[in-house]
Design an enzyme around this catalytic site. Sequence first.
Site, mmCIF file in Angstrom:
data_model
loop_
_atom_site.group_PDB
_atom_site.id
_atom_site.type_symbol
_atom_site.label_atom_id
_atom_site.label_comp_id
_atom_site.label_asym_id
_atom_site.label_seq_id
_atom_site.Cartn_x
_atom_site.Cartn_y
_atom_site.Cartn_z
ATOM 1 N N GLY A 40 0.775 -1.240 0.000
ATOM 2 C CA GLY A 40 0.000 0.000 0.000
ATOM 3 C C GLY A 40 0.805 1.288 0.000
ATOM 4 O O GLY A 40 0.396 2.288 -0.577
ATOM 5 N N ASP A 99 -5.252 1.931 10.053
ATOM 6 C CA ASP A 99 -6.708 1.761 10.138
ATOM 7 C C ASP A 99 -7.059 1.249 11.533
ATOM 8 O O ASP A 99 -7.373 2.021 12.437
ATOM 9 C CB ASP A 99 -7.132 0.803 9.009
ATOM 10 N N ASP A 155 -5.616 -0.393 -2.257
ATOM 11 C CA ASP A 155 -6.439 -1.241 -3.129
ATOM 12 C C ASP A 155 -7.720 -1.717 -2.478
ATOM 13 O O ASP A 155 -7.892 -1.666 -1.262
ATOM 14 C CB ASP A 155 -5.637 -2.478 -3.519
#
Length: 188
Positions: A40, A99, A155
């Site tokens: 990422g 996250d 993604d």
Amino acid sequence: MRLEPLISERRIRSRVADIAERIDSDYRGEPLSLVVVLKGAYVFAADLVRRIEMPCTVDFVTATSYGRATRSSGRVTIRGIDRLEVVGRRVLVIEDILDTGLTGAAIFEQLAPCKPADIMFCTLLRKPGAISRELPVLYAGFDIPNDFVVGYGMDYAERYRNLRDIRRLIFDSRDAEPEADKASDRLP
Ligand code: PRP
């Protein structure tokens, strides 16, 4: 399912330049190792390192926990930490997004035995769940709400990494929660 703009290319570019400037100033004269978390963070890292002027090394590790789903599996697989040579160096971990913060915590735990001088995090995006986890985040580009985001390296089921901006992926009410192993079949 649809995409909605969240952070424009222009805002990203400007924030990346700010962060690079702060890194140059905060780490000046010190042995800095950037550890980029793939996949990422590859786009963010590529833009960031080209803005950093001070000497630094760049290494890569991979971390996976989402697979084809929009929620963390809770199991983080990390590869490549054993190859790092960071003894006595200041390590700045480059992440695209914190996250739940699980990946960051796992990386911190596995890096600590490598005996760096210290370990800090630089993340382009940060969500509320990661704020409550006590990771040493020195740079956070944008604090964002709890949406699933794609683009600029990030993604959904391996798609959208090539978008130049960051977008929210919105599931319509008729979309069922994506199944981990069928997510790619649902893409338009
Ligand atoms: C994503 C992202 C971060 C991590 C953040 O990686 O790139 O590394 O999840 O999530 P967390 O804070 O909830 O742990 P992913 O597993 O999707 O692999 P990828 O980077 O190869 O897409």
